[in-house]
Design an enzyme around this catalytic site. Sequence first.
Site, short mmCIF file in Angstrom:
data_model
loop_
_atom_site.label_atom_id
_atom_site.label_comp_id
_atom_site.label_asym_id
_atom_site.label_seq_id
_atom_site.Cartn_x
_atom_site.Cartn_y
_atom_site.Cartn_z
N ASP A 207 0.86 -1.17 0.00
CA ASP A 207 -0.04 0.13 -0.04
C ASP A 207 0.61 1.34 -0.01
O ASP A 207 0.48 2.52 -0.63
CB ASP A 207 -0.92 -0.07 1.18
CG ASP A 207 -1.72 1.09 1.16
OD1 ASP A 207 -2.36 1.50 0.48
OD2 ASP A 207 -1.57 2.07 2.22
N LEU A 288 -6.39 6.86 2.86
CA LEU A 288 -6.57 8.02 1.95
C LEU A 288 -5.53 7.92 0.88
O LEU A 288 -5.61 8.71 0.08
CB LEU A 288 -6.91 9.27 2.50
CG LEU A 288 -8.06 9.45 3.41
CD1 LEU A 288 -8.17 10.84 3.96
CD2 LEU A 288 -9.25 9.24 2.45
N ARG A 289 -4.70 7.08 1.15
CA ARG A 289 -3.37 6.91 0.12
C ARG A 289 -3.83 6.74 -1.08
O ARG A 289 -3.35 7.34 -2.29
CB ARG A 289 -2.63 6.00 0.56
CG ARG A 289 -1.02 6.21 0.22
CD ARG A 289 0.04 5.37 0.65
NE ARG A 289 0.56 5.73 1.99
CZ ARG A 289 0.70 4.95 3.08
NH1 ARG A 289 0.10 3.96 3.13
NH2 ARG A 289 1.29 5.53 4.14
N GLY A 290 -4.79 6.02 -1.59
CA GLY A 290 -5.32 5.69 -3.01
C GLY A 290 -5.87 6.96 -3.40
O GLY A 290 -5.40 7.34 -4.75
N VAL A 293 -2.78 9.50 -4.43
CA VAL A 293 -1.96 8.86 -5.38
C VAL A 293 -2.70 9.10 -6.72
O VAL A 293 -2.02 9.60 -7.65
CB VAL A 293 -1.43 7.45 -5.12
CG1 VAL A 293 -0.66 6.92 -6.45
CG2 VAL A 293 -0.36 7.40 -3.89
#
Length: 350
Positions: A207, A288-290, A293
Amino acid sequence: MTTNIVQKNNRPVFPFTAIVGQDEMKLALALNVIDPKIGGVIIMGDRGTGKSTTIRAIADILPEIEVVADDPFNSDPTDFELMSDEVRQILEAGNTVSTSSKKVPMVDLPLGATEDRVCGTIDIEKALTEGVKAFEPGLLAKANRGILYVDEVNLLDDHLVDILLDSAASGWNTVEREGISIRHPARFVLVGSGNPEEGELRPQLLDRFGMHSEIRTVRDPELRVHIVEQRSDFDKSPQECLKKYQEQQDSFKRTIVDAQKRLPETNIDYDLRVKISQVCGELDVDGLRGDIVTNRAARAHAAYQGRTEVTVDDIKSVITMCLRHRLRKDPLETIDSGDKVQKVFDEIFG
């Protein structure tokens, strides 16, 4: 005036623009070079599919960077975020530093590397006897403003992968020993590659990579023949091969430089950002990384295409690479090929 690539390198590198059949991997690398804050890319695929060749090829083609002369961290002479504390103190005192140009550093991290080799070491004896912070820079220092490549990243110790990902995310590396602390800039594009048959990374580590590119062996017989012939021609006469692709190489380099300049002015509409978050929510992506990015990669893609406004096509081009590796909750699951991401994307974006 263009300098022949062969003259600048003792060992010729296969031209990036000559690589065919691996468009997803090439796009992921190009976008990370345009915006290193995307967070790197992990490239997983069959053996012998040109992963290492492609990564070395893009590092070779990138334009030179200006650095502070004789600085072990490749410090930027103007950007405080990319310079060491020593250089910043010199500039803040009103002094000037001499500069030079160099190729974007490409650092290979060997599988057997120790933490000291990666992060650097502090000479405690020298620090105590001479009262100076004697620091021996590691691979993270060499990789600042460049590319750090880890082949077989899935076989690397989890602890080291964690260190790499932390440095790539924060842009700094801190070494502490016996009460002495030293930090230096470590802003690099982290590229990992591996063969899924030898094991996957834990979902928590996966992730942390910005993008995931899946490479498959080319099945089309004519394309396979074309690739084999290209490689044979290069091995036979690297100079001739590089000369043949020089124009395309120069054009690609200009595209990257223009995209890097255009990126700060590139915008993504609020409605599109909401839809990206809808896709992430529908796919049950943790954190919230998705979302972050995908927004970054879509902006980089628009800049790469010569635009300052993100379109639905930009998002479609990058969203699978940004999300597919974030769907795996169980270490025993396989990574989604991208069908699930595309299906939800089509439903939400229409």
